[in-house]
Motif scaffolding. Structure first.
Motif, PDB file in Angstrom:
ATOM      1  N   ASN A   1       7.358 -24.457  32.781  1.00 54.34           N
ATOM      2  CA  ASN A   1       6.087 -24.641  32.091  1.00 54.34           C
ATOM      3  C   ASN A   1       5.718 -23.441  31.223  1.00 54.34           C
ATOM      4  N   CYS A   2       6.245 -22.279  31.548  1.00 54.35           N
ATOM      5  CA  CYS A   2       6.082 -21.142  30.631  1.00 54.35           C
ATOM      6  C   CYS A   2       6.809 -21.438  29.320  1.00 54.35           C
ATOM      7  N   GLY A   3       7.989 -22.044  29.430  1.00 56.59           N
ATOM      8  CA  GLY A   3       8.710 -22.465  28.230  1.00 56.59           C
ATOM      9  C   GLY A   3       7.945 -23.507  27.449  1.00 56.59           C
ATOM     10  N   ALA A   4       7.301 -24.422  28.169  1.00 59.76           N
ATOM     11  CA  ALA A   4       6.517 -25.472  27.523  1.00 59.76           C
ATOM     12  C   ALA A   4       5.356 -24.889  26.726  1.00 59.76           C
ATOM     13  N   ILE A   5       4.645 -23.948  27.315  1.00 56.99           N
ATOM     14  CA  ILE A   5       3.492 -23.335  26.642  1.00 56.99           C
ATOM     15  C   ILE A   5       3.946 -22.595  25.385  1.00 56.99           C
ATOM     16  N   ALA A   6       5.037 -21.840  25.511  1.00 59.22           N
ATOM     17  CA  ALA A   6       5.557 -21.112  24.346  1.00 59.22           C
ATOM     18  C   ALA A   6       6.031 -22.076  23.269  1.00 59.22           C
TER      19      ALA A   6
ATOM     20  N   ALA B   1       0.718 -28.491  29.874  1.00 55.34           N
ATOM     21  CA  ALA B   1       1.628 -27.602  30.590  1.00 55.34           C
ATOM     22  C   ALA B   1       0.862 -26.600  31.454  1.00 55.34           C
ATOM     23  N   VAL B   2      -0.279 -26.119  30.951  1.00 51.65           N
ATOM     24  CA  VAL B   2      -1.085 -25.178  31.728  1.00 51.65           C
ATOM     25  C   VAL B   2      -1.614 -25.864  32.995  1.00 51.65           C
ATOM     26  N   GLY B   3      -2.015 -27.142  32.863  1.00 53.79           N
ATOM     27  CA  GLY B   3      -2.453 -27.885  34.037  1.00 53.79           C
ATOM     28  C   GLY B   3      -1.346 -28.015  35.063  1.00 53.79           C
ATOM     29  N   TYR B   4      -0.136 -28.317  34.590  1.00 55.12           N
ATOM     30  CA  TYR B   4       1.033 -28.397  35.467  1.00 55.12           C
ATOM     31  C   TYR B   4       1.273 -27.035  36.125  1.00 55.12           C
TER      32      TYR B   4
ATOM     33  N   ALA C   1       3.022 -23.935  21.344  1.00 57.97           N
ATOM     34  CA  ALA C   1       2.285 -23.094  20.400  1.00 57.97           C
ATOM     35  C   ALA C   1       3.122 -22.755  19.174  1.00 57.97           C
ATOM     36  N   ILE C   2       4.380 -22.384  19.403  1.00 57.27           N
ATOM     37  CA  ILE C   2       5.252 -21.998  18.284  1.00 57.27           C
ATOM     38  C   ILE C   2       5.528 -23.188  17.374  1.00 57.27           C
ATOM     39  N   ALA C   3       5.836 -24.337  17.958  1.00 60.52           N
ATOM     40  CA  ALA C   3       6.145 -25.519  17.148  1.00 60.52           C
ATOM     41  C   ALA C   3       4.918 -26.021  16.398  1.00 60.52           C
ATOM     42  N   GLY C   4       3.760 -25.999  17.047  1.00 61.66           N
ATOM     43  CA  GLY C   4       2.541 -26.413  16.362  1.00 61.66           C
ATOM     44  C   GLY C   4       2.265 -25.547  15.157  1.00 61.66           C
ATOM     45  N   TRP C   5       2.404 -24.234  15.328  1.00 62.34           N
ATOM     46  CA  TRP C   5       2.214 -23.300  14.209  1.00 62.34           C
ATOM     47  C   TRP C   5       3.262 -23.537  13.133  1.00 62.34           C
ATOM     48  N   GLY C   6       4.520 -23.714  13.522  1.00 56.49           N
ATOM     49  CA  GLY C   6       5.587 -23.920  12.548  1.00 56.49           C
ATOM     50  C   GLY C   6       5.429 -25.198  11.751  1.00 56.49           C
ATOM     51  N   SER C   7       4.835 -26.233  12.380  1.00 57.21           N
ATOM     52  CA  SER C   7       4.676 -27.512  11.683  1.00 57.21           C
ATOM     53  C   SER C   7       3.744 -27.402  10.485  1.00 57.21           C
ATOM     54  N   GLN C   8       2.891 -26.384  10.467  1.00 52.36           N
ATOM     55  CA  GLN C   8       2.001 -26.172   9.329  1.00 52.36           C
ATOM     56  C   GLN C   8       2.793 -25.740   8.093  1.00 52.36           C
ATOM     57  N   TYR C   9       3.978 -25.176   8.320  1.00 56.41           N
ATOM     58  CA  TYR C   9       4.811 -24.671   7.226  1.00 56.41           C
ATOM     59  C   TYR C   9       5.913 -25.641   6.828  1.00 56.41           C
ATOM     60  N   ILE C  10       6.615 -26.209   7.820  1.00 49.08           N
ATOM     61  CA  ILE C  10       7.780 -27.034   7.491  1.00 49.08           C
ATOM     62  C   ILE C  10       7.530 -28.524   7.675  1.00 49.08           C
ATOM     63  N   GLY C  11       6.350 -28.893   8.135  1.00 50.93           N
ATOM     64  CA  GLY C  11       6.030 -30.305   8.282  1.00 50.93           C
ATOM     65  C   GLY C  11       6.062 -30.767   9.727  1.00 50.93           C
ATOM     66  N   ARG C  12       5.336 -31.837  10.002  1.00 53.42           N
ATOM     67  CA  ARG C  12       5.221 -32.337  11.381  1.00 53.42           C
ATOM     68  C   ARG C  12       6.529 -32.962  11.863  1.00 53.42           C
ATOM     69  N   ARG C  13       7.075 -33.874  11.064  1.00 55.84           N
ATOM     70  CA  ARG C  13       8.264 -34.602  11.513  1.00 55.84           C
ATOM     71  C   ARG C  13       9.484 -33.698  11.652  1.00 55.84           C
ATOM     72  N   LEU C  14       9.708 -32.813  10.688  1.00 52.97           N
ATOM     73  CA  LEU C  14      10.870 -31.932  10.766  1.00 52.97           C
ATOM     74  C   LEU C  14      10.790 -31.027  11.988  1.00 52.97           C
TER      75      LEU C  14
ATOM     76  N   PHE D   1      13.425 -23.798  31.371  1.00 53.28           N
ATOM     77  CA  PHE D   1      12.620 -23.129  30.345  1.00 53.28           C
ATOM     78  C   PHE D   1      12.902 -23.723  28.973  1.00 53.28           C
ATOM     79  N   TRP D   2      14.183 -23.847  28.607  1.00 56.87           N
ATOM     80  CA  TRP D   2      14.525 -24.292  27.262  1.00 56.87           C
ATOM     81  C   TRP D   2      14.346 -25.786  27.064  1.00 56.87           C
ATOM     82  N   ILE D   3      14.568 -26.572  28.106  1.00 59.73           N
ATOM     83  CA  ILE D   3      14.293 -28.006  27.998  1.00 59.73           C
ATOM     84  C   ILE D   3      12.811 -28.235  27.736  1.00 59.73           C
ATOM     85  N   GLN D   4      11.962 -27.552  28.500  1.00 57.25           N
ATOM     86  CA  GLN D   4      10.526 -27.746  28.320  1.00 57.25           C
ATOM     87  C   GLN D   4      10.027 -27.080  27.041  1.00 57.25           C
ATOM     88  N   PHE D   5      10.690 -26.023  26.587  1.00 54.64           N
ATOM     89  CA  PHE D   5      10.365 -25.434  25.286  1.00 54.64           C
ATOM     90  C   PHE D   5      10.540 -26.497  24.202  1.00 54.64           C
TER      91      PHE D   5
END
Length: 486
Positions: free
Chosen positions: A294-299, A168-171, A302-315, A345-349
């Protein structure tokens, strides 16, 4: 088979590392930071050049005297050839290490980006973009394996999200350059800039040490007296063993990545053209909306990657894709800049939130010794299958029309809004289903596994000796390894 595919949608609590994020960040050495960010930078450069074509479709159409549909052939060809690059550079990385294959890969990208800026005819343009597809295909697998295997397990979810959003940063960078430099000069400047950044990324990776996993593995093989020929023979043998054991997993990974690539390319590649053609936006406003998306994509990544550590990758993936479905109407129905930008913003989020989990999900799912080849090839074959997404949308849009008001007069234009809405809705449903039935090896210690050129590397239970790891394993780590091998 049922337990393999369906159990543990939410990982058991004992198999998640989520309590030591801050201490883990504090423990990182400058080498670990450098290895991660060099991988991130490589992926950012790659995305910058790829989206340079998407953002300049109109300019390229004028330059070469072709329709927008013809120009999108270049996007299709780039995606088609990426799987070849994933195989070539993935094998080189798993066999020889992360450092120099990535450096060579980036230099080739630099040369081809520069070449794109100098082409004079449409056939030349298509040829260079096809070759760039091969070079681009190698970057992601090498970047993700290089970045994730050198940091603690506790940080891998967050790191996955940040790493993937190099895309997303490249875009975003391409959009900003298109808005400023290209608007006052020529589309060629975008590719010249991309070539410079890729060369810089190659220098950075050349200065950063090799992955510690490969240093230890090579030292062990050297102590055993193994030479290059012997290690290559072992590598070929272990590759065959891995394919015998994991051929079903290979098919599943391709199916998963096909859906993900349709989701991202279907929502991004033709987006500026959609805003300009169907909504009547100026090139400037379309670029601004792209930047907001793409600002939505970056946010989201990062948020989903961090959250996956707690609730799991697939969920985490499922929640993000459901978010995509919920915001499709806001993405295609309004006509105002503010509403459509919010939709973007929200679609790319959601799209890139789901994508933010993919680097670590594929790394943990992969046969451990093939962390560059397996994810990279699965990713790029999925890209190959979805390579015609931009052309599908362009062709469908040319057959479905809508009317807009331009300068006070009605004007019949291609209805890309309806086409994209239908495509993304169907793909989102597909991704949810495939994700639910798939495996998850949350917080696996793949960095402890033997390398692909070591005997036994093709088997999941071939972990390095404690002495080779360099520190004693905790009871929890042993339990994680047992769960992984099971």
């Amino acid at each position: 088979m049922a337990p393999y595919f369906i159990k543990n949608l939410v990982p058991r609590r004992g198999n998640t590392d989520n309590s030591g994020v801050i201490p883990a960040l504090a423990s990182l050495t400058w080498v670990q930071w450098a290895q991660f960010w060099s991988g991130w930078l490589a992926w950012t450069c790659d995305a910058l050049d790829f989206f340079s074509v998407s953002l300049t479709v109109t300019n390229l159409a004028v330059q070469f005297g072709k329709s927008s549909q013809k120009i999108t052939t270049a996007i299709t060809l780039t995606l088609l050839f990426r799987s070849a690059g994933a195989v070539i550079f993935g094998i080189l990385s798993d066999r020889f290490g992360r450092k120099w294959p990535l450096v060579i890969n980036l230099i080739i990208c630099c040369v081809l980006e520069l070449g794109t800026g100098f082409v004079q005819t449409f056939p030349q343009f298509l040829a260079v973009r096809s070759l760039f597809g091969i070079a681009m295909g190698g970057i992601w697998g090498l970047s993700s394996s290089n970045a994730l295997e050198n940091i603690p397990v506790e940080l891998r979810g967050l790191a996955s999200g940040i790493l993937q959003q190099g895309y997303a940063v490249g875009y975003l960078l391409a959009a900003v350059i298109n808005l400023t430099i290209v608007a006052h000069h020529t589309w060629r400047a975008l590719f010249y800039f991309g070539a410079c950044i890729s060369f810089f990324a190659a220098i950075v990776r050349a200065l950063v040490p090799e992955s510690e996993v490969f240093i230890k593995a090579k030292e062990l093989e050297k102590a055993k007296g193994a030479n290059t020929t012997t290690k290559t023979k072992v590598f070929i043998h272990e590759t065959k063993e891995m394919l015998k054991i994991h051929w079903k997993l290979c098919i599943y990974a391709v199916l998963l990545m096909t859906g993900f690539n349709f989701l991202s390319h279907g929502s991004q590649d033709l987006y500026p053209t959609y805003l300009e053609t169907t909504k009547g936006f100026s090139s400037h406003d379309a670029t601004i909306a792209t930047i907001i998306g793409n600002c939505g994509a970056i946010a989201g990544g990062a948020i989903a990657g961090w959250g996956s550590q707690y609730i799991g990758r697939r969920l985490t993936i499922i929640i993000c894709v459901l978010l995509v479905g919920a915001f499709i109407p806001l993405w295609i129905i309004p006509s105002s800049f503010s509403a459509l930008s919010a939709g973007a913003f929200w679609i790319q989020f959601g799209v890139q939130g789901a994508w933010g989990v993919i680097p670590i999900q594929l790394a943990e799912m992969s046969p451990p010794a093939f962390r560059a080849t397996f994810p990279g090839v699965a990713y790029q074959i999925g890209n190959m299958v979805s390579s015609a997404s931009a052309q599908i949308e362009a062709t469908a849009g040319s057959h479905i029309k809508t009317t807009i008001i331009e300068n006070g007069q009605p004007k019949v234009v291609n209805d890309y809004a309806t086409v994209q809405g239908i495509l993304i809705g169907v793909v989102a449903a597909y991704v949810i289903i495939v994700t639910i039935v798939g495996p998850e090896n949350h917080s696996s210690h793949f960095e402890k596994h033997k390398a692909a050129f070591e005997e036994g590397g093709g088997h999941d239970d071939a972990f390095m000796d404690d002495e080779q790891v360099g520190r004693p394993r905790s009871i929890r780590e042993v339990e994680d390894e047992k769960a992984f091998s099971a």
